[in-house]
Motif scaffolding. Structure first.
Motif, PDB file in Angstrom:
ATOM      1  N   LEU A 213       0.596  -0.924   0.192  1.00 46.30           N
ATOM      2  CA  LEU A 213      -0.432  -0.135  -0.217  1.00 46.30           C
ATOM      3  C   LEU A 213       0.380   1.006  -0.351  1.00 46.30           C
ATOM      4  O   LEU A 213       0.111   2.613  -0.436  1.00 46.30           O
ATOM      5  CB  LEU A 213      -1.276   0.044   0.908  1.00 46.30           C
ATOM      6  CG  LEU A 213      -1.744  -0.859   1.429  1.00 46.30           C
ATOM      7  CD1 LEU A 213      -3.181  -0.702   2.427  1.00 46.30           C
ATOM      8  CD2 LEU A 213      -2.386  -1.356  -0.385  1.00 46.30           C
ATOM      9  N   SER A 214       1.709   0.785   0.937  1.00 44.89           N
ATOM     10  CA  SER A 214       2.978   2.255   0.120  1.00 44.89           C
ATOM     11  C   SER A 214       2.829   3.619  -0.469  1.00 44.89           C
ATOM     12  O   SER A 214       3.564   3.029  -0.892  1.00 44.89           O
ATOM     13  CB  SER A 214       4.262   2.104   1.287  1.00 44.89           C
ATOM     14  OG  SER A 214       4.935   4.018   1.625  1.00 44.89           O
ATOM     15  N   VAL A 215       3.927   0.941  -1.335  1.00 46.59           N
ATOM     16  CA  VAL A 215       4.410   1.707  -2.532  1.00 46.59           C
ATOM     17  C   VAL A 215       2.690   2.041  -3.806  1.00 46.59           C
ATOM     18  O   VAL A 215       3.311   3.119  -4.774  1.00 46.59           O
ATOM     19  CB  VAL A 215       4.252   0.080  -3.577  1.00 46.59           C
ATOM     20  CG1 VAL A 215       5.054   0.293  -5.269  1.00 46.59           C
ATOM     21  CG2 VAL A 215       6.197   0.312  -2.954  1.00 46.59           C
ATOM     22  N   TYR A 216       1.806   1.469  -3.704  1.00 46.25           N
ATOM     23  CA  TYR A 216       0.705   2.074  -4.591  1.00 46.25           C
ATOM     24  C   TYR A 216       0.426   3.858  -3.745  1.00 46.25           C
ATOM     25  O   TYR A 216       0.353   4.178  -4.512  1.00 46.25           O
ATOM     26  CB  TYR A 216      -0.808   1.676  -4.257  1.00 46.25           C
ATOM     27  CG  TYR A 216      -0.507   0.523  -4.580  1.00 46.25           C
ATOM     28  CD1 TYR A 216      -0.061  -0.310  -5.450  1.00 46.25           C
ATOM     29  CD2 TYR A 216      -1.581  -0.379  -3.998  1.00 46.25           C
ATOM     30  CE1 TYR A 216       0.119  -1.211  -6.423  1.00 46.25           C
ATOM     31  CE2 TYR A 216      -1.177  -1.887  -4.692  1.00 46.25           C
ATOM     32  CZ  TYR A 216      -0.969  -2.324  -5.456  1.00 46.25           C
ATOM     33  OH  TYR A 216      -0.841  -3.988  -6.341  1.00 46.25           O
ATOM     34  N   LYS A 221       0.595   9.535  -5.445  1.00 45.84           N
ATOM     35  CA  LYS A 221       0.912  10.731  -5.600  1.00 45.84           C
ATOM     36  C   LYS A 221       1.780  11.598  -6.680  1.00 45.84           C
ATOM     37  O   LYS A 221       1.813  12.716  -7.040  1.00 45.84           O
ATOM     38  CB  LYS A 221       1.706  10.632  -4.168  1.00 45.84           C
ATOM     39  CG  LYS A 221       1.225  10.784  -2.633  1.00 45.84           C
ATOM     40  CD  LYS A 221       1.507  11.526  -1.829  1.00 45.84           C
ATOM     41  CE  LYS A 221       1.028  10.488  -0.189  1.00 45.84           C
ATOM     42  NZ  LYS A 221       1.447  11.487   0.759  1.00 45.84           N
ATOM     43  N   ASN A 222       2.624  11.011  -7.020  1.00 45.31           N
ATOM     44  CA  ASN A 222       3.204  10.890  -8.314  1.00 45.31           C
ATOM     45  C   ASN A 222       2.790  11.334  -9.657  1.00 45.31           C
ATOM     46  O   ASN A 222       3.588  11.248 -10.656  1.00 45.31           O
ATOM     47  CB  ASN A 222       4.399  10.500  -8.028  1.00 45.31           C
ATOM     48  CG  ASN A 222       5.006   8.979  -8.621  1.00 45.31           C
ATOM     49  OD1 ASN A 222       4.157   8.416  -8.787  1.00 45.31           O
ATOM     50  ND2 ASN A 222       5.941   8.133  -8.027  1.00 45.31           N
ATOM     51  N   GLU A 284      -6.677  14.262  -2.194  1.00 42.36           N
ATOM     52  CA  GLU A 284      -5.176  13.886  -1.063  1.00 42.36           C
ATOM     53  C   GLU A 284      -5.170  12.206  -1.201  1.00 42.36           C
ATOM     54  O   GLU A 284      -6.373  11.596  -0.885  1.00 42.36           O
ATOM     55  CB  GLU A 284      -6.136  14.270   0.155  1.00 42.36           C
ATOM     56  CG  GLU A 284      -4.593  14.154   1.689  1.00 42.36           C
ATOM     57  CD  GLU A 284      -5.312  14.628   2.719  1.00 42.36           C
ATOM     58  OE1 GLU A 284      -4.182  13.974   3.486  1.00 42.36           O
ATOM     59  OE2 GLU A 284      -5.727  15.527   2.765  1.00 42.36           O
ATOM     60  N   VAL A 285      -4.474  11.593  -1.338  1.00 46.58           N
ATOM     61  CA  VAL A 285      -3.736  10.339  -0.827  1.00 46.58           C
ATOM     62  C   VAL A 285      -3.380   9.859   0.389  1.00 46.58           C
ATOM     63  O   VAL A 285      -1.935  10.551   0.459  1.00 46.58           O
ATOM     64  CB  VAL A 285      -2.859   9.687  -1.956  1.00 46.58           C
ATOM     65  CG1 VAL A 285      -2.742   8.086  -1.995  1.00 46.58           C
ATOM     66  CG2 VAL A 285      -3.596  10.175  -3.367  1.00 46.58           C
ATOM     67  N   LYS A 286      -3.955   8.579   0.984  1.00 46.36           N
ATOM     68  CA  LYS A 286      -3.337   8.879   2.781  1.00 46.36           C
ATOM     69  C   LYS A 286      -3.686   7.090   2.761  1.00 46.36           C
ATOM     70  O   LYS A 286      -4.686   6.706   2.017  1.00 46.36           O
ATOM     71  CB  LYS A 286      -3.948   9.223   3.751  1.00 46.36           C
ATOM     72  CG  LYS A 286      -3.449   9.474   4.610  1.00 46.36           C
ATOM     73  CD  LYS A 286      -4.352  10.337   5.775  1.00 46.36           C
ATOM     74  CE  LYS A 286      -3.283  10.389   6.947  1.00 46.36           C
ATOM     75  NZ  LYS A 286      -4.902  11.588   7.761  1.00 46.36           N
ATOM     76  N   VAL A 287      -2.861   6.566   3.273  1.00 50.01           N
ATOM     77  CA  VAL A 287      -2.644   5.632   3.948  1.00 50.01           C
ATOM     78  C   VAL A 287      -2.688   4.878   5.841  1.00 50.01           C
ATOM     79  O   VAL A 287      -2.043   5.329   6.462  1.00 50.01           O
ATOM     80  CB  VAL A 287      -1.290   4.665   3.683  1.00 50.01           C
ATOM     81  CG1 VAL A 287      -1.783   3.073   4.704  1.00 50.01           C
ATOM     82  CG2 VAL A 287      -1.448   3.964   2.569  1.00 50.01           C
ATOM     83  N   VAL A 288      -4.285   4.688   5.647  1.00 51.97           N
ATOM     84  CA  VAL A 288      -4.339   4.775   7.007  1.00 51.97           C
ATOM     85  C   VAL A 288      -4.147   3.834   7.480  1.00 51.97           C
ATOM     86  O   VAL A 288      -4.911   2.404   7.213  1.00 51.97           O
ATOM     87  CB  VAL A 288      -5.947   5.370   7.391  1.00 51.97           C
ATOM     88  CG1 VAL A 288      -6.206   5.492   9.152  1.00 51.97           C
ATOM     89  CG2 VAL A 288      -5.910   6.340   6.507  1.00 51.97           C
ATOM     90  N   THR A 289      -3.860   3.547   9.134  1.00 50.47           N
ATOM     91  CA  THR A 289      -3.869   1.730   9.878  1.00 50.47           C
ATOM     92  C   THR A 289      -4.245   2.520  11.222  1.00 50.47           C
ATOM     93  O   THR A 289      -4.741   3.417  11.651  1.00 50.47           O
ATOM     94  CB  THR A 289      -2.656   1.426  10.222  1.00 50.47           C
ATOM     95  OG1 THR A 289      -1.620   2.339   9.118  1.00 50.47           O
ATOM     96  CG2 THR A 289      -2.389   0.607  10.576  1.00 50.47           C
ATOM     97  N   LYS A 290      -6.114   0.670  11.371  1.00 54.04           N
ATOM     98  CA  LYS A 290      -6.535   1.364  12.762  1.00 54.04           C
ATOM     99  C   LYS A 290      -6.382  -0.018  13.535  1.00 54.04           C
ATOM    100  O   LYS A 290      -6.040  -0.855  13.184  1.00 54.04           O
ATOM    101  CB  LYS A 290      -7.833   0.571  12.312  1.00 54.04           C
ATOM    102  CG  LYS A 290      -8.557   1.924  11.189  1.00 54.04           C
ATOM    103  CD  LYS A 290      -9.103   2.884  12.218  1.00 54.04           C
ATOM    104  CE  LYS A 290      -9.617   4.233  11.433  1.00 54.04           C
ATOM    105  NZ  LYS A 290      -9.977   5.338  11.996  1.00 54.04           N
TER     106      LYS A 290
END
Length: 361
Positions: A213-216, A221-222, A284-290
Motif C-alpha cells: 500500500l505504501s508503494v501504491y 502521489k507522483n 489527497e492520498v493517504k494510508v490509514v492504519t486502524k
C-alpha cells in the motif's frame, strides 16, 4: 374382533390428528385486529420471529461490547432495553403490528398504494430471502407460509412508500434540496479505497501488505499510476477482463465506478474510516492504519461533484433527517387505534419455542 380393531385404529388416528393440530393454527385465522386491519396467526408468527431475531442481535451486541460473548446463549435469561427478554419480544411484535396497521390505515386514507415496480421489487426480494437466504427453513418451521412472508415484505415496502409520500418531493413535509445536500456533505464521504483486514494474516504478511500500500500511495502521489490501474493490479484482474456493470436505459451511473461511499456512525454507510476520509482534502492520498486490525489506502473524492450520489442517496438522506420523526408519528397513530388480540390464537406461539434451523441464514 376385526371390526373393533378397525374402530380402535380409526379412533387412535383421529386422536393423533387432533393432538397434532392442537398446536397449529387454522389457515386465515385472525389473531390480531388493530383498527380495521386484521392480521392472521401466520402473520403474527412472522412478526414474532423477526422480533426475536432483533432481540437476539441486541443481546449479542451487548455481550460482545462487554467482551463476554459465550458460544451458546440462553437469550431469555437476559434483558433487552431493561425489559425481560420474552416480554420485550412479545411487546415489540405487537408494536410492529400496530405500526403496520397505522401505515395501512393512513395509506388507505391518503390513497397511497404500491406501484407495479415496487410490488415486483418486494416480491423478488422476498423470493430471494425465502429460497436463497434460508428464510423458508426459519419461517416455515414456525408456522409462517411463503404467501404470508411475501405479504409481510410488501407491507414493509408500503411503509417506505408512505414515508416518501410525506417527506419526499411534493410531500406535505418535503425536505428541501439544501438540507439534503447539507446531510450529504456533513455525514458522508466519497473515496477510492483499498482495505486490508489483518485478521488471519501473519506478521510478515501484514508487513508485505503495508509495503504494498505504501508503494501504491507513492505511485498515486507522483502520478505514475491511476487508482484503476492499482485496483486491477491489487485484485489480480487484467484490463481486458475488467468491465463495469451496464446500467439500464434511463438509469444514471457514477462518474467513477470504483468510488465508495463512507458514512458517519449514525448512517447505514457507517465506516471506521469515515472520520479519516472526512478530514482529508479532495484529491489527497493517504494510508490509514486502524489499531493494527486493518489498514486502507484512501483517495478522497468530492461527493458533491458527482450528481449521481445526491440522487442515489435521496431516500437514505431523507430517512437520516426525518426517519425518527416518521417512526414516532406512526407509532403514536398506531397506539391510538383499537387493538383486539385473540389470545386463543396467539398463545400457541411461545418465544422460547421459536425454532431455528441448524444451518445459518
Amino acid at each position: 374382533m376385526n371390526t373393533l380393531k378397525r374402530i380402535f385404529a380409526t379412533a387412535l388416528c383421529l386422536l393423533l390428528i387432533l393432538t397434532c393440530l392442537a398446536g397449529c393454527h387454522q389457515k386465515g385465522e385472525i389473531a390480531v385486529k388493530i383498527g380495521d386491519v386484521e392480521f392472521t396467526s401466520g402473520y403474527y408468527a412472522c412478526a414474532l420471529v423477526f422480533s426475536d431475531n432483533e432481540a437476539r442481535a441486541m443481546v449479542e451486541e451487548d455481550l460482545s461490547e462487554k467482551g463476554d460473548l459465550p458460544d451458546e446463549i440462553n437469550y431469555w435469561n437476559y434483558k433487552v432495553e431493561d425489559t425481560d427478554y420474552v416480554e420485550w419480544v412479545q411487546t415489540n411484535t405487537l408494536n410492529t403490528l400496530k405500526d403496520l396497521a397505522a401505515v395501512k390505515t393512513l395509506c388507505k386514507e391518503a390513497g397511497v398504494q404500491l406501484d407495479a415496480e415496487t410490488i415486483s421489487l418486494a416480491e423478488s426480494n422476498a423470493d430471494y430471502l425465502w429460497d436463497s437466504y434460508g428464510y423458508s427453513a426459519l419461517l416455515e418451521g414456525n408456522g409462517v407460509s411463503e404467501t404470508t412472508f411475501r405479504q409481510y415484505m410488501q407491507d414493509t415496502y408500503l411503509a417506505d412508500t408512505y414515508f416518501e409520500h410525506i417527506y419526499g418531493k411534493g410531500g406535505e413535509k418535503e425536505i428541501s434540496a439544501d438540507k439534503l445536500t447539507e446531510q450529504l456533505t456533513g455525514n458522508y464521504a466519497l473515496v477510492n479505497i483499498i482495505k486490508v483486514d489483518f485478521s488471519g494474516l501473519k506478521a510478515d504478511q501484514i508487513a508485505d501488505k503495508k509495503e504494498q500500500l505504501s508503494v501504491y500511495e507513492t505511485a498515486l502521489k507522483n502520478g505514475t499510476k491511476t487508482f484503476e490501474e492499482i485496483y486491477l493490479e491489487y485484485n489480480g484482474v487484467s484490463a481486458e477482463d475488467h468491465t463495469h456493470e451496464e446500467v439500464e436505459e434511463g438509469e444514471s451511473e457514477p462518474l467513477d465506478h470504483h468510488a465508495t461511499v463512507l458514512g458517519s456512525e449514525d448512517t447505514d454507510y457507517a465506516s471506521d474510516y469515515y472520520e479519516d476520509a472526512k478530514a482529508m482534502a479532495t484529491g489527497e492520498v493517504k494510508v490509514v492504519t486502524k489499531d493494527e486490525s486493518s489498514m486502507a489506502l484512501i483517495v478522497k473524492q468530492d461527493i458533491v461533484a458527482d450528481p449521481y450520489y445526491i440522487e442515489e442517496l435521496d431516500t437514505t438522506l431523507r430517512n437520516d433527517i426525518a426517519g425518527e420523526d416518521y417512526q414516532d408519528e406512526i407509532a403514536e397513530y398506531g397506539e391510538g387505534l383499537d387493538c383486539d388480540v385473540n389470545t386463543s390464537s396467539t398463545k400457541q406461539f411461545k418465544v422460547k419455542k421459536i425454532k431455528y434451523p441448524e444451518t445459518t441464514y
